[in-house]
Write a protein that holds these residues in place. Sequence first.
Motif, PDB file in Angstrom:
ATOM      1  N   ILE A 123      50.628 -61.813 -18.975  1.00 49.24           N
ATOM      2  CA  ILE A 123      51.460 -62.965 -19.340  1.00 49.24           C
ATOM      3  C   ILE A 123      52.417 -63.334 -18.213  1.00 49.24           C
ATOM      4  O   ILE A 123      52.683 -64.508 -17.961  1.00 49.24           O
ATOM      5  CB  ILE A 123      52.260 -62.654 -20.626  1.00 49.24           C
ATOM      6  CG1 ILE A 123      51.297 -62.271 -21.770  1.00 49.24           C
ATOM      7  CG2 ILE A 123      53.120 -63.842 -21.027  1.00 49.24           C
ATOM      8  CD1 ILE A 123      50.245 -63.302 -22.073  1.00 49.24           C
ATOM      9  N   LYS A 125      51.922 -63.292 -15.117  1.00 47.49           N
ATOM     10  CA  LYS A 125      51.230 -64.037 -14.060  1.00 47.49           C
ATOM     11  C   LYS A 125      50.954 -65.490 -14.444  1.00 47.49           C
ATOM     12  O   LYS A 125      50.650 -66.311 -13.592  1.00 47.49           O
ATOM     13  CB  LYS A 125      49.907 -63.344 -13.719  1.00 47.49           C
ATOM     14  CG  LYS A 125      50.085 -61.987 -13.040  1.00 47.49           C
ATOM     15  CD  LYS A 125      48.745 -61.305 -12.846  1.00 47.49           C
ATOM     16  CE  LYS A 125      48.909 -59.918 -12.234  1.00 47.49           C
ATOM     17  NZ  LYS A 125      47.603 -59.212 -12.129  1.00 47.49           N
ATOM     18  N   GLU A 126      51.047 -65.789 -15.739  1.00 48.75           N
ATOM     19  CA  GLU A 126      50.751 -67.148 -16.201  1.00 48.75           C
ATOM     20  C   GLU A 126      52.041 -67.958 -16.227  1.00 48.75           C
ATOM     21  O   GLU A 126      52.844 -67.843 -17.150  1.00 48.75           O
ATOM     22  CB  GLU A 126      50.100 -67.104 -17.587  1.00 48.75           C
ATOM     23  CG  GLU A 126      48.745 -66.427 -17.587  1.00 48.75           C
ATOM     24  CD  GLU A 126      47.898 -66.844 -18.760  1.00 48.75           C
ATOM     25  OE1 GLU A 126      48.431 -67.445 -19.715  1.00 48.75           O
ATOM     26  OE2 GLU A 126      46.689 -66.573 -18.725  1.00 48.75           O
ATOM     27  N   ARG A 127      52.196 -68.776 -15.244  1.00 51.20           N
ATOM     28  CA  ARG A 127      53.420 -69.563 -15.120  1.00 51.20           C
ATOM     29  C   ARG A 127      53.119 -71.051 -15.292  1.00 51.20           C
ATOM     30  O   ARG A 127      52.107 -71.544 -14.820  1.00 51.20           O
ATOM     31  CB  ARG A 127      54.086 -69.317 -13.764  1.00 51.20           C
ATOM     32  CG  ARG A 127      54.522 -67.859 -13.574  1.00 51.20           C
ATOM     33  CD  ARG A 127      55.006 -67.598 -12.158  1.00 51.20           C
ATOM     34  NE  ARG A 127      55.421 -66.219 -12.010  1.00 51.20           N
ATOM     35  CZ  ARG A 127      56.646 -65.777 -12.240  1.00 51.20           C
ATOM     36  NH1 ARG A 127      57.581 -66.636 -12.615  1.00 51.20           N
ATOM     37  NH2 ARG A 127      56.945 -64.505 -12.085  1.00 51.20           N
ATOM     38  N   LYS A 134      58.460 -72.851 -11.947  1.00 45.71           N
ATOM     39  CA  LYS A 134      57.331 -72.234 -12.627  1.00 45.71           C
ATOM     40  C   LYS A 134      57.794 -70.937 -13.276  1.00 45.71           C
ATOM     41  O   LYS A 134      58.251 -70.025 -12.578  1.00 45.71           O
ATOM     42  CB  LYS A 134      56.186 -71.977 -11.644  1.00 45.71           C
ATOM     43  CG  LYS A 134      55.400 -73.232 -11.292  1.00 45.71           C
ATOM     44  CD  LYS A 134      54.087 -72.891 -10.603  1.00 45.71           C
ATOM     45  CE  LYS A 134      53.241 -74.140 -10.453  1.00 45.71           C
ATOM     46  NZ  LYS A 134      51.920 -73.835  -9.854  1.00 45.71           N
ATOM     47  N   SER A 136      57.107 -67.991 -16.660  1.00 42.58           N
ATOM     48  CA  SER A 136      56.191 -67.440 -17.668  1.00 42.58           C
ATOM     49  C   SER A 136      56.980 -67.187 -18.946  1.00 42.58           C
ATOM     50  O   SER A 136      58.223 -67.274 -18.963  1.00 42.58           O
ATOM     51  CB  SER A 136      55.592 -66.122 -17.173  1.00 42.58           C
ATOM     52  OG  SER A 136      56.592 -65.123 -17.104  1.00 42.58           O
ATOM     53  N   PRO A 180      51.261 -68.454 -24.410  1.00 41.12           N
ATOM     54  CA  PRO A 180      49.910 -68.053 -23.989  1.00 41.12           C
ATOM     55  C   PRO A 180      48.836 -68.543 -24.956  1.00 41.12           C
ATOM     56  O   PRO A 180      49.063 -68.628 -26.163  1.00 41.12           O
ATOM     57  CB  PRO A 180      49.978 -66.516 -23.996  1.00 41.12           C
ATOM     58  CG  PRO A 180      51.428 -66.188 -23.974  1.00 41.12           C
ATOM     59  CD  PRO A 180      52.122 -67.301 -24.681  1.00 41.12           C
ATOM     60  N   SER A 184      44.403 -65.431 -23.228  1.00 42.68           N
ATOM     61  CA  SER A 184      45.434 -64.645 -22.539  1.00 42.68           C
ATOM     62  C   SER A 184      46.015 -63.578 -23.462  1.00 42.68           C
ATOM     63  O   SER A 184      46.311 -62.459 -23.030  1.00 42.68           O
ATOM     64  CB  SER A 184      46.550 -65.566 -22.038  1.00 42.68           C
ATOM     65  OG  SER A 184      46.057 -66.469 -21.076  1.00 42.68           O
TER      66      SER A 184
END
Length: 308
Positions: A123, A125-127, A134, A136, A180, A184
Amino acid sequence: MAEKDIFRKAFSQCLEELGIPNIAISLQKCDFEKIRKAHNSVHELMIIPTHLIGSSEDFQAKSAYLLYYNEAFDQAHRSLLEALSGYYNAAYTLLRNTLELILKGAFWECMAHKKYRGNAEVIRKERAKVENHKISLVDWLNELIKQKPSIVDELEKTSAGIYDKISPLFEDETLRKIIPNVRSIVEQLSDWGIFDPIQEIVDPVEYVYDFYYRELSADVHVAPDKTNIGRRLLAEKELFEIEVIPDELNKYAEDLHRVIDIGMVIELNIMEDLINEESKKWLNERLVVITELELNYASTKIVGMPKR
């Protein structure tokens, strides 16, 4: 017409529209053992937490999961009734919702606790772009905690408090981007070990997410052959009559059984830190039933569970 007569007429019409006679036909024409095992498995999913939670403190600590799990039980039950009534598209739509509830309940439960939140690398890493930055979901929660550090202890004690904290994400179109998606969530739950022992045998993303998206989502997105009319056309049934299709019902029973086995594994991993000598003994006694129901991953999990 008297008010009672109006009520009786409306109630009678509702009963007729429920398709109850189709339930009897379904039970006669389907593979009854598949339906029985799927139905009883739903109930096993429901009773496990009631025997693992030993206090109100335990309940509060797992409340984020338990709120979703209770909803999942109702959805699974309703899904089965729709399938038995001949409404397969509705049954599968509810079945996907059942799995999603279990996955998201587990995810938010974990995010409420520091030991998982601090190790949420998938999670992290997901921005998404929010106000020229940016960020997360992890960044956003950490900023919230920075402003009010007491949130950490509050969530450890009452995990359902996470829903109050994240409510702005669902209300704001921009912030919603950092929530997410299901893939994800599956990847993160796998990274946390929440699918143990499934992930020791197969890739959870393939076993859980691909099944969720490719199989169950086809009904949600109403692919032509997943509509009730499409199914009746393929089965050479009367197009505009709700009819029982045994092959469809048998397949549905297998899919429901799979969802519950996945759900029970998730549930056992979420509740694992509550296991004590008494609850471990109860689980070992219940293992006979769970094994007979062929909930194979759940059975494997119970055998390997430690106790406090």
